[in-house]
Design a protein around this motif. Sequence first.
Motif, mmCIF file in Angstrom:
data_model
loop_
_atom_site.group_PDB
_atom_site.id
_atom_site.type_symbol
_atom_site.label_atom_id
_atom_site.label_comp_id
_atom_site.label_asym_id
_atom_site.label_seq_id
_atom_site.Cartn_x
_atom_site.Cartn_y
_atom_site.Cartn_z
ATOM 1 N N UNK A 1 0.819 -1.217 0.000
ATOM 2 C CA UNK A 1 0.000 0.000 0.000
ATOM 3 C C UNK A 1 0.853 1.268 0.000
ATOM 4 N N UNK A 2 2.147 1.118 -0.270
ATOM 5 C CA UNK A 2 3.041 2.278 -0.217
ATOM 6 C C UNK A 2 2.660 3.366 -1.212
ATOM 7 N N UNK A 3 2.155 2.997 -2.374
ATOM 8 C CA UNK A 3 1.863 3.990 -3.390
ATOM 9 C C UNK A 3 0.472 4.592 -3.308
ATOM 10 N N UNK A 4 -0.319 4.231 -2.305
ATOM 11 C CA UNK A 4 -1.685 4.729 -2.207
ATOM 12 C C UNK A 4 -1.725 6.131 -1.601
ATOM 13 N N UNK A 5 -2.827 6.866 -1.822
ATOM 14 C CA UNK A 5 -3.011 8.123 -1.101
ATOM 15 C C UNK A 5 -2.866 7.887 0.405
ATOM 16 N N UNK A 6 -2.362 8.885 1.118
ATOM 17 C CA UNK A 6 -1.982 8.679 2.515
ATOM 18 C C UNK A 6 -3.128 8.174 3.382
ATOM 19 N N UNK A 7 -4.327 8.715 3.222
ATOM 20 C CA UNK A 7 -5.446 8.276 4.057
ATOM 21 C C UNK A 7 -5.766 6.807 3.808
ATOM 22 N N UNK A 8 -5.712 6.373 2.559
ATOM 23 C CA UNK A 8 -5.960 4.976 2.235
ATOM 24 C C UNK A 8 -4.858 4.083 2.804
ATOM 25 N N UNK A 9 -3.608 4.537 2.666
ATOM 26 C CA UNK A 9 -2.491 3.760 3.205
ATOM 27 C C UNK A 9 -2.649 3.581 4.708
ATOM 28 N N UNK A 10 -3.008 4.627 5.434
ATOM 29 C CA UNK A 10 -3.188 4.532 6.884
ATOM 30 C C UNK A 10 -4.358 3.627 7.250
ATOM 31 N N UNK A 11 -5.402 3.668 6.430
ATOM 32 C CA UNK A 11 -6.547 2.777 6.660
ATOM 33 C C UNK A 11 -6.102 1.314 6.643
ATOM 34 N N UNK B 1 -7.925 -4.014 -1.348
ATOM 35 C CA UNK B 1 -6.539 -3.744 -1.729
ATOM 36 C C UNK B 1 -6.437 -3.550 -3.250
ATOM 37 N N UNK B 2 -5.498 -2.730 -3.693
ATOM 38 C CA UNK B 2 -5.415 -2.440 -5.136
ATOM 39 C C UNK B 2 -5.180 -3.681 -5.992
ATOM 40 N N UNK B 3 -4.472 -4.691 -5.474
ATOM 41 C CA UNK B 3 -4.240 -5.878 -6.292
ATOM 42 C C UNK B 3 -5.525 -6.677 -6.535
ATOM 43 N N UNK C 1 -9.427 -2.598 -6.575
ATOM 44 C CA UNK C 1 -9.909 -1.314 -6.072
ATOM 45 C C UNK C 1 -9.002 -0.190 -6.559
ATOM 46 N N UNK C 2 -9.608 0.898 -6.984
ATOM 47 C CA UNK C 2 -8.864 2.069 -7.447
ATOM 48 C C UNK C 2 -9.020 3.175 -6.414
ATOM 49 N N UNK C 3 -7.907 3.571 -5.773
ATOM 50 C CA UNK C 3 -7.932 4.587 -4.723
ATOM 51 C C UNK C 3 -7.534 5.938 -5.294
ATOM 52 N N UNK C 4 -8.283 6.984 -4.908
ATOM 53 C CA UNK C 4 -8.077 8.319 -5.450
ATOM 54 C C UNK C 4 -7.730 9.317 -4.349
#
Length: 286
Positions: free
Chosen positions: A52-62, A177-179, A182-185
Amino acid sequence: MAYLGVVVVLLVAAVLAMQAWRLTDNSAMEKAWTWLQSQAPASVEAFDPAMVEGLPDAARRYFLYTIAPGTPLHLVSEIHMSGEIGLGTKEAPGYRPMRARQILAPPHGFIWRLERAGAGLMQMSGSDGMANGRSWTRFWLNATLPVARAGGDENHLRASFGRAVAEAAFWAPAALLPQHGACWEETGEPNLARAIITHGTLEQAIEIAVAENGQPRWVQFQRWSNANPEKAWRLQPFGGYLGDFQNFEGFTLPTQVEAGNHFGTEAYLPFFRVRVEEVRFPVPKS
């Protein structure tokens, strides 16, 4: 006397027909439950924060809050719950005690199996679900009289998919998870995560408000619904608040949830208020 005998025969026939109908409902639900269980992969990888390193910060923390490093990434959850459901209006919610079991296999679907709601002669049971491209609502009074039946059309399926996706944020975070598609914005807000999930022709966006440590506080989305005075199908806000997080095999999940229509507005009615008693992760039989 002959007339009375005919009436009795007709009543018995009606009762037997209703029981056969109810058994058909149960059989269809059990088959759908088994199908959703089969959507759990035979083997799962373990969670690595690098995912989840490349996700937006709020999503990564989630994700870092809800899934501990090394946790097997189960995609299907089974939840046992108790609580209340409101069958009335905002002014008079008419809450009834209830017990239910649920299987959640996003994005393929879910089944919420109401074992009992209410008491005495006003007990309701049945199920609400989506599986294998179909959705339904089937509830019975005292296991005898059908009191709510819907589904079998695109409107109901779209509404059901929204629920499956939103509840993934509650009880099946690995499925987001993106794999897994799911597409996180970026949202422009530091504590708001937004994801878009697609499944065939269905698409649903959800928003998750998170605390500084990543704990989800509430989930909201625009749900396709006819829960309005006009009974017209349209997008309208739906959502719920999450609390009392506990650990289940490496997942930190809410055990107190309230949710309802018109979330975030003055018309919000939390008709669904539950306490989770157990979360387990089925493994397909070999």
